[in-house]
Design a protein around this motif. Structure first.
Motif, mmCIF file in Angstrom:
data_model
loop_
_atom_site.group_PDB
_atom_site.id
_atom_site.type_symbol
_atom_site.label_atom_id
_atom_site.label_comp_id
_atom_site.label_asym_id
_atom_site.label_seq_id
_atom_site.Cartn_x
_atom_site.Cartn_y
_atom_site.Cartn_z
ATOM 1 N N ILE A 271 9.521 7.528 7.737
ATOM 2 C CA ILE A 271 9.606 6.091 7.463
ATOM 3 C C ILE A 271 8.349 5.439 8.011
ATOM 4 N N ILE A 272 7.612 4.771 7.146
ATOM 5 C CA ILE A 272 6.309 4.206 7.508
ATOM 6 C C ILE A 272 6.370 2.685 7.425
ATOM 7 N N LEU A 273 5.960 2.024 8.501
ATOM 8 C CA LEU A 273 5.987 0.565 8.560
ATOM 9 C C LEU A 273 4.600 0.043 8.921
ATOM 10 N N PRO A 274 3.859 -0.548 7.989
ATOM 11 C CA PRO A 274 2.607 -1.217 8.346
ATOM 12 C C PRO A 274 2.934 -2.493 9.110
ATOM 13 N N ALA A 275 2.252 -2.735 10.212
ATOM 14 C CA ALA A 275 2.600 -3.874 11.064
ATOM 15 C C ALA A 275 1.351 -4.562 11.589
ATOM 16 N N LYS A 276 1.332 -5.868 11.465
ATOM 17 C CA LYS A 276 0.273 -6.675 12.064
ATOM 18 C C LYS A 276 0.934 -7.855 12.775
ATOM 19 N N ASN B 202 -3.127 -4.179 4.695
ATOM 20 C CA ASN B 202 -1.824 -3.560 4.485
ATOM 21 C C ASN B 202 -1.936 -2.230 3.758
ATOM 22 N N GLY B 203 -2.756 -2.185 2.709
ATOM 23 C CA GLY B 203 -2.920 -0.948 1.952
ATOM 24 C C GLY B 203 -3.552 0.147 2.782
ATOM 25 N N ALA B 204 -4.504 -0.228 3.628
ATOM 26 C CA ALA B 204 -5.142 0.753 4.505
ATOM 27 C C ALA B 204 -4.114 1.341 5.471
ATOM 28 N N PRO C 84 -5.793 0.207 -2.883
ATOM 29 C CA PRO C 84 -6.713 -0.721 -2.213
ATOM 30 C C PRO C 84 -6.331 -0.879 -0.751
ATOM 31 N N ASN C 85 -7.217 -1.425 0.035
ATOM 32 C CA ASN C 85 -6.922 -1.673 1.438
ATOM 33 C C ASN C 85 -6.134 -2.965 1.638
ATOM 34 N N GLY C 86 -6.039 -3.781 0.597
ATOM 35 C CA GLY C 86 -5.345 -5.061 0.709
ATOM 36 C C GLY C 86 -3.867 -4.962 0.417
ATOM 37 N N PHE C 87 -3.311 -6.069 -0.129
ATOM 38 C CA PHE C 87 -1.871 -6.185 -0.277
ATOM 39 C C PHE C 87 -1.317 -5.605 -1.577
ATOM 40 N N THR D 134 -0.493 -0.963 -7.514
ATOM 41 C CA THR D 134 -1.319 0.193 -7.850
ATOM 42 C C THR D 134 -0.498 1.472 -7.906
ATOM 43 N N SER D 135 0.354 1.687 -6.911
ATOM 44 C CA SER D 135 1.125 2.930 -6.878
ATOM 45 C C SER D 135 2.140 2.981 -8.012
#
Length: 284
Positions: A6-11, A64-66, A164-167, A172-173
């Motif tokens: 389970i992967i969660l991008p977080a800022k 987010n994409g990165a 992309p590295n953005g949102f 894209t996927s």
């Protein structure tokens, strides 16, 4: 049973992670949980340490994409589940996504209903994206921009170079999976109100989301975008020629310019189609 990551991008989502991570661990004790800390300045690392989950930290924000790409590379599971770290996504829905994936699909997306949209503007924009993407692909796309999805890891990693590295990684996927004839399904979900302040800026990100519309077409079939534009230019040239011929009895430079533009746009579409084919060739 396939191993789950389970992967969660977080800022700066520590306020939500304090509540979310224990719920995830309780619901899926066997799963690998990875929080990709995208240059946060809050207590994200401490929250991850307290919950006993992996925290991949960046020295600065990469997008987010990165974060999704970094998490996908580091994950060991056969199945990857991506979800937001802001409290919008319910961990209980993971079982539903996984159940649909077991039916033979390669990607299962959590489709938000209208009540789950952040506001009316975002809801209308997402409705437009869904309609356009459905027309281009010929498949019913219920939520093009949802970040809550379960995918087969080996297939998702085929497209990391496209993300992309953005949102706009969800867009894209999704289009990449449809383009490569991988089975995609949707499961209805209810997204909750996020904890904290959104990172999306309406004015700055408005143009960025507008570009998604063009990206949808160019990722799947560029000719479906460029051919109609070419026809429009050609038609405008004919209309201008008819008008000037009836009134002045001559052909003007504007008609010639429109026809030239029609040819150029069509040729660009052909080149783009070939580039798209080469991009996906190793996966077809």
């Amino acid at each position: 049973m396939s191993h789950l990551s389970i992967i969660l991008p977080a800022k700066n989502e520590a306020a939500a992670l304090v509540q979310l991570l224990p719920r995830l661990r309780q619901a899926h004790p066997e799963a690998e949980i990875i929080v990709v800390n995208d240059g946060s300045t809050d207590d994200t690392r401490a929250c991850c340490a307290a919950a006993g989950v992996v925290c991949l930290s960046s020295p600065y924000s990469m997008g987010n994409g990165a974060a999704i790409k970094r998490g996908a590379r580091a994950a060991h599971g056969d199945i990857l589940v991506f979800m937001d770290a802001d409290g919008q996504h319910d961990p209980a829905d993971i079982a539903r996504l996984m159940g649909k994936l077991d039916e033979g699909y390669d990607m299962v997306v959590g489709a938000r209903d209208w009540e789950s949209q952040a506001d009316v503007g975002r809801g209308l924009a997402n409705t437009l994206y869904n309609w356009l993407a459905s027309r281009i692909t010929g498949h019913m796309i219920q939520d093009l921009t949802s970040g809550y999805r379960a995918v087969r890891a080996d297939k998702f990693r085929e497209f990391l170079h496209l993300l992309p590295n953005g949102f706009s990684y969800p867009t894209t996927s999704t289009m990449a999976f449809f383009r490569s004839a991988y089975a995609v399904a949707y499961v209805p979900i209810r997204a909750h109100k996020r904890v904290g302040k959104s990172h999306i800026k309406p004015i700055r990100d408005g143009l960025r989301f507008l570009l998604i519309i063009f990206k949808i077409a160019t990722l799947y079939s560029p000719l479906k975008l460029f051919v109609p534009m070419s026809v429009i230019f050609f038609g405008l040239g004919l209309l201008n020629y008819a008008w000037t011929f009836l009134h002045d009895g001559r052909l003007t430079n504007m008609s010639t310019l429109m026809w030239s533009a029609a040819v150029i746009v069509f040729l660009i579409g052909l080149v783009s189609e070939q580039i798209t084919s080469l991009t996906y060739r190793r996966n077809d």
